[in-house]
Scaffold this motif. Sequence first.
Motif, PDB file in Angstrom:
ATOM      1  N   GLY A   1      34.064 -41.425  34.854  1.00  7.22           N
ATOM      2  CA  GLY A   1      34.648 -41.746  33.951  1.00  7.22           C
ATOM      3  C   GLY A   1      34.165 -43.184  33.121  1.00  7.22           C
ATOM      4  N   SER A   2      33.077 -43.894  33.799  1.00  3.27           N
ATOM      5  CA  SER A   2      32.536 -45.092  33.368  1.00  3.27           C
ATOM      6  C   SER A   2      31.937 -44.649  32.242  1.00  3.27           C
ATOM      7  N   ARG A   3      31.533 -45.646  31.101  1.00  2.00           N
ATOM      8  CA  ARG A   3      30.934 -45.353  30.074  1.00  2.00           C
ATOM      9  C   ARG A   3      29.904 -46.437  29.944  1.00  2.00           C
ATOM     10  N   THR A   4      28.761 -46.038  29.127  1.00  2.00           N
ATOM     11  CA  THR A   4      27.729 -47.081  28.532  1.00  2.00           C
ATOM     12  C   THR A   4      27.437 -47.063  27.358  1.00  2.00           C
ATOM     13  N   TRP A   5      27.661 -48.282  26.968  1.00  2.32           N
ATOM     14  CA  TRP A   5      27.810 -48.557  25.308  1.00  2.32           C
ATOM     15  C   TRP A   5      26.268 -49.053  24.715  1.00  2.32           C
ATOM     16  N   ASP A   6      25.847 -48.411  23.751  1.00  4.95           N
ATOM     17  CA  ASP A   6      24.576 -48.713  23.108  1.00  4.95           C
ATOM     18  C   ASP A   6      24.911 -48.980  21.636  1.00  4.95           C
ATOM     19  N   LEU A   7      24.872 -50.179  21.311  1.00  4.42           N
ATOM     20  CA  LEU A   7      24.888 -50.583  19.669  1.00  4.42           C
ATOM     21  C   LEU A   7      23.517 -50.397  19.161  1.00  4.42           C
ATOM     22  N   LEU A   8      23.500 -49.290  18.313  1.00  5.68           N
ATOM     23  CA  LEU A   8      22.075 -48.819  17.939  1.00  5.68           C
ATOM     24  C   LEU A   8      21.484 -49.687  17.099  1.00  5.68           C
ATOM     25  N   ASP A   9      21.952 -50.638  16.077  1.00  7.62           N
ATOM     26  CA  ASP A   9      21.315 -51.441  15.163  1.00  7.62           C
ATOM     27  C   ASP A   9      21.371 -52.903  15.432  1.00  7.62           C
ATOM     28  N   GLY A  10      21.964 -53.157  16.245  1.00 12.01           N
ATOM     29  CA  GLY A  10      21.913 -54.645  16.858  1.00 12.01           C
ATOM     30  C   GLY A  10      22.877 -55.510  16.294  1.00 12.01           C
ATOM     31  N   GLU A  11      22.971 -56.658  16.652  1.00 13.19           N
ATOM     32  CA  GLU A  11      24.177 -57.504  16.341  1.00 13.19           C
ATOM     33  C   GLU A  11      24.102 -57.853  14.954  1.00 13.19           C
ATOM     34  N   ALA A  12      23.140 -58.085  14.290  1.00 14.75           N
ATOM     35  CA  ALA A  12      22.880 -58.737  12.792  1.00 14.75           C
ATOM     36  C   ALA A  12      23.570 -57.532  12.172  1.00 14.75           C
ATOM     37  N   ALA A  13      23.334 -56.411  12.411  1.00 15.11           N
ATOM     38  CA  ALA A  13      23.848 -55.228  11.529  1.00 15.11           C
ATOM     39  C   ALA A  13      25.407 -55.051  11.797  1.00 15.11           C
ATOM     40  N   PHE A  14      25.690 -55.635  12.866  1.00 18.48           N
ATOM     41  CA  PHE A  14      27.139 -55.601  13.233  1.00 18.48           C
ATOM     42  C   PHE A  14      27.901 -56.636  12.420  1.00 18.48           C
TER      43      PHE A  14
END
Length: 297
Positions: free
Chosen positions: A90-103
């Motif tokens: 049930g654990s999760r791994t998150w990947d922000l695909l475009d990086g912090e600047a895009a966020f």
Amino acid sequence: MADSLLCIGNLTIDDLVVDGATTTALGGDALFAALAARRELTDVRMLAPVGTDLPATLLQAVVDRGIRVEPSRPRTGRTVRNRVTYAPDGSRTWDLLDGEAAFDAMSVYPADVGPDALTASAVLVSAMSLGAQLALGPWLRERTDATVLLDLQEDYVLGHEDELLALLATCDVFLPSEVEAVRLAATTDLEAAARRFLDAGPDVVVVKTAERGCLVATAAGVVTVPTDAVEPVDSTGAGDAFCGAFAAATVRGADPVEAARAGAAAARVAIGAHGVAGLLADTEPTRVGATTTGAVR
């Protein structure tokens, strides 16, 4: 004017990887909050920038739930994209695909907030980039008499404590998670942390403690509001759903403890399925009032 709530935050396109199969769905704190708010309130609005890549069919299910999508400045990049991989436990791994600047580029800044958005009875500012929240808080406080509710992002608290404590003066209700409260107040004593936050400006502080419920603090004292523990399918968005339902219940006149119970009920729905599927299934589709106000971007 009818009671209304504006949910400000991010909208994301999430690739959910479960047992090796990938499903693409909408996500983001603004969406979880808005869907949960619709359990309590008819007039719910959402302001969350998107890129040029958002499939119209993904957003239509939200509009069909009667959520009014407010326009923001056009963006030329991609909508915030995540890959969420679920392990068997049930654990999760998150990947922000475009990086912090895009966020940050897809977070809401003052230039995104039109005059119609400022007519809402209350504004929930969900976790976005640090820069966006620091800019938006004082700007909103100067321009609207709406009740302002604030949620943070735990990743940026450490190292920015003074700025964030100053930001609390711009909100009426502060809704930190336990992790955020401990980091911001530099204490594991949640009652002491809540009192410190009250001294910084808000009238109400709600510290979310996951399956243990929450702690509600006002000038009258501190109350622990328990919740019914359930086995989660996916805890993604539980805190955002809590905040959305809490804000909506507050708008319709509930006291903070009643609003916390509404928030907990919405969170239980949110964790009952992957992504926003639980809240979508729980919210009755309706075409009445289901509109966007101009371009979604």
